[in-house]
Design a protein around this motif. Sequence first.
Motif, PDB file in Angstrom:
ATOM      1  N   GLY A   1       6.154  82.792 159.828  1.00 46.68           N
ATOM      2  CA  GLY A   1       6.796  81.869 160.765  1.00 46.68           C
ATOM      3  C   GLY A   1       7.861  82.547 161.603  1.00 46.68           C
ATOM      4  O   GLY A   1       7.955  82.315 162.815  1.00 46.68           O
ATOM      5  N   LEU A   2       8.649  83.409 160.980  1.00 50.35           N
ATOM      6  CA  LEU A   2       9.670  84.150 161.733  1.00 50.35           C
ATOM      7  C   LEU A   2       9.017  85.112 162.722  1.00 50.35           C
ATOM      8  O   LEU A   2       9.442  85.213 163.879  1.00 50.35           O
ATOM      9  N   LEU A   3       7.986  85.805 162.273  1.00 53.08           N
ATOM     10  CA  LEU A   3       7.263  86.709 163.157  1.00 53.08           C
ATOM     11  C   LEU A   3       6.617  85.938 164.308  1.00 53.08           C
ATOM     12  O   LEU A   3       6.677  86.360 165.469  1.00 53.08           O
ATOM     13  N   GLY A   4       6.005  84.813 163.986  1.00 54.94           N
ATOM     14  CA  GLY A   4       5.374  83.987 165.008  1.00 54.94           C
ATOM     15  C   GLY A   4       6.379  83.424 165.999  1.00 54.94           C
ATOM     16  O   GLY A   4       6.094  83.318 167.195  1.00 54.94           O
ATOM     17  N   ALA A   5       7.574  83.066 165.537  1.00 57.57           N
ATOM     18  CA  ALA A   5       8.611  82.539 166.430  1.00 57.57           C
ATOM     19  C   ALA A   5       9.062  83.598 167.430  1.00 57.57           C
ATOM     20  O   ALA A   5       9.223  83.318 168.622  1.00 57.57           O
ATOM     21  N   VAL A   6       9.246  84.814 166.943  1.00 57.13           N
ATOM     22  CA  VAL A   6       9.655  85.903 167.843  1.00 57.13           C
ATOM     23  C   VAL A   6       8.539  86.187 168.858  1.00 57.13           C
ATOM     24  O   VAL A   6       8.805  86.341 170.062  1.00 57.13           O
ATOM     25  N   ALA A   7       7.301  86.241 168.389  1.00 56.61           N
ATOM     26  CA  ALA A   7       6.169  86.487 169.291  1.00 56.61           C
ATOM     27  C   ALA A   7       6.045  85.353 170.314  1.00 56.61           C
ATOM     28  O   ALA A   7       5.794  85.597 171.501  1.00 56.61           O
TER      29      ALA A   7
ATOM     30  N   GLY B   1       8.462  83.447 171.434  1.00 57.90           N
ATOM     31  CA  GLY B   1       9.560  83.593 172.388  1.00 57.90           C
ATOM     32  C   GLY B   1       9.297  84.684 173.405  1.00 57.90           C
ATOM     33  O   GLY B   1       9.527  84.505 174.608  1.00 57.90           O
ATOM     34  N   TRP B   2       8.810  85.833 172.955  1.00 56.42           N
ATOM     35  CA  TRP B   2       8.535  86.934 173.875  1.00 56.42           C
ATOM     36  C   TRP B   2       7.391  86.595 174.829  1.00 56.42           C
ATOM     37  O   TRP B   2       7.442  86.926 176.003  1.00 56.42           O
ATOM     38  N   LEU B   3       6.361  85.934 174.306  1.00 53.12           N
ATOM     39  CA  LEU B   3       5.241  85.559 175.164  1.00 53.12           C
ATOM     40  C   LEU B   3       5.685  84.557 176.222  1.00 53.12           C
ATOM     41  O   LEU B   3       5.364  84.701 177.404  1.00 53.12           O
ATOM     42  N   ALA B   4       6.420  83.546 175.817  1.00 49.82           N
ATOM     43  CA  ALA B   4       6.873  82.527 176.770  1.00 49.82           C
ATOM     44  C   ALA B   4       7.845  83.115 177.787  1.00 49.82           C
ATOM     45  O   ALA B   4       7.835  82.735 178.963  1.00 49.82           O
ATOM     46  N   GLU B   5       8.680  84.047 177.366  1.00 51.65           N
ATOM     47  CA  GLU B   5       9.607  84.681 178.298  1.00 51.65           C
ATOM     48  C   GLU B   5       8.842  85.570 179.276  1.00 51.65           C
ATOM     49  O   GLU B   5       9.206  85.672 180.452  1.00 51.65           O
ATOM     50  N   ALA B   6       7.756  86.175 178.818  1.00 55.29           N
ATOM     51  CA  ALA B   6       6.958  87.042 179.694  1.00 55.29           C
ATOM     52  C   ALA B   6       6.307  86.247 180.827  1.00 55.29           C
ATOM     53  O   ALA B   6       6.197  86.746 181.951  1.00 55.29           O
ATOM     54  N   VAL B   7       5.864  85.023 180.550  1.00 55.51           N
ATOM     55  CA  VAL B   7       5.266  84.189 181.593  1.00 55.51           C
ATOM     56  C   VAL B   7       6.304  83.276 182.234  1.00 55.51           C
ATOM     57  O   VAL B   7       5.976  82.502 183.122  1.00 55.51           O
ATOM     58  N   ASN B   8       7.547  83.348 181.757  1.00 55.37           N
ATOM     59  CA  ASN B   8       8.690  82.624 182.307  1.00 55.37           C
ATOM     60  C   ASN B   8       8.553  81.104 182.202  1.00 55.37           C
ATOM     61  O   ASN B   8       9.009  80.366 183.074  1.00 55.37           O
ATOM     62  N   ARG B   9       7.912  80.649 181.149  1.00 55.52           N
ATOM     63  CA  ARG B   9       7.809  79.205 180.887  1.00 55.52           C
ATOM     64  C   ARG B   9       7.343  78.980 179.450  1.00 55.52           C
ATOM     65  O   ARG B   9       6.812  79.891 178.815  1.00 55.52           O
ATOM     66  N   GLN B  10       7.552  77.771 178.954  1.00 52.79           N
ATOM     67  CA  GLN B  10       7.070  77.433 177.614  1.00 52.79           C
ATOM     68  C   GLN B  10       5.542  77.465 177.634  1.00 52.79           C
ATOM     69  O   GLN B  10       4.913  77.016 178.582  1.00 52.79           O
ATOM     70  N   PHE B  11       4.985  77.992 176.586  1.00 52.23           N
ATOM     71  CA  PHE B  11       3.543  78.184 176.494  1.00 52.23           C
ATOM     72  C   PHE B  11       3.060  77.433 175.267  1.00 52.23           C
ATOM     73  O   PHE B  11       3.042  77.984 174.168  1.00 52.23           O
ATOM     74  N   GLY B  12       2.675  76.170 175.433  1.00 49.73           N
ATOM     75  CA  GLY B  12       2.350  75.302 174.315  1.00 49.73           C
ATOM     76  C   GLY B  12       1.200  75.769 173.443  1.00 49.73           C
ATOM     77  O   GLY B  12       1.210  75.580 172.230  1.00 49.73           O
ATOM     78  N   TYR B  13       0.198  76.397 174.054  1.00 53.52           N
ATOM     79  CA  TYR B  13      -0.949  76.838 173.271  1.00 53.52           C
ATOM     80  C   TYR B  13      -0.594  77.933 172.278  1.00 53.52           C
ATOM     81  O   TYR B  13      -1.330  78.175 171.332  1.00 53.52           O
ATOM     82  N   ALA B  14       0.535  78.578 172.475  1.00 54.88           N
ATOM     83  CA  ALA B  14       0.970  79.598 171.516  1.00 54.88           C
ATOM     84  C   ALA B  14       1.292  78.974 170.161  1.00 54.88           C
ATOM     85  O   ALA B  14       1.259  79.658 169.137  1.00 54.88           O
ATOM     86  N   SER B  15       1.575  77.675 170.164  1.00 51.21           N
ATOM     87  CA  SER B  15       1.861  77.010 168.890  1.00 51.21           C
ATOM     88  C   SER B  15       0.631  77.004 167.980  1.00 51.21           C
ATOM     89  O   SER B  15       0.768  76.987 166.751  1.00 51.21           O
TER      90      SER B  15
END
Length: 176
Positions: free
Chosen positions: A45-51, A53-67
């Motif tokens: 869960g901690l690893l997934g949270a960091v990933a 965050g980095w993915l959403a920051e890379a596309v500059n928006r929240q990325f719901g499918y990453a959940s």
Amino acid sequence: MGQSVPPPVPPDPDDRIPETRTGPPEPRRHRDSLAAGLAAAVAAGLLGAVAYGWLAEAVNRQFGYASLGVGALIGYAAAKAGGAHRALPFAAAALTPAAIWLGQLITVALIHADLFRVSATELLFEESGSVTETWRDSADLGTYTFMIVGMMMAAYTAWSKRPERDDPPEQPDHRD
């Protein structure tokens, strides 16, 4: 002059050299461990949270499918480390929204760190109230929907990836 030789003693069956097996090795017995499954799920869960965050920051928006990925990662880790313990799918599902929420907070901190030219860790740890308030203001129905879908993905993955039980449950004898 002749000395008599005693007759040979037959070997004791318990003193035989064990036979070597030539077939495939026996399957490794897997122990079901709730503690190991929970520890692996928290780490995932901690690893997934960091990933997230980095993915959403890379596309500059929240990325719901990453959940979905976060939920699958938590469920997979719980099943592989904890075995076939029946509580693990529920535990994985319960941990998933916290990991997704943390990932979204990391996203907010990373994006605002670029805007305000401060450290993301400073925002997360020293200004956590404002980061949480910003997240709360931006959360909508989609945010919570993806949390629920992530929970279902975690439970499904933990259930489907668990190893088979080593010892099948005993069947009651109904013969009278």
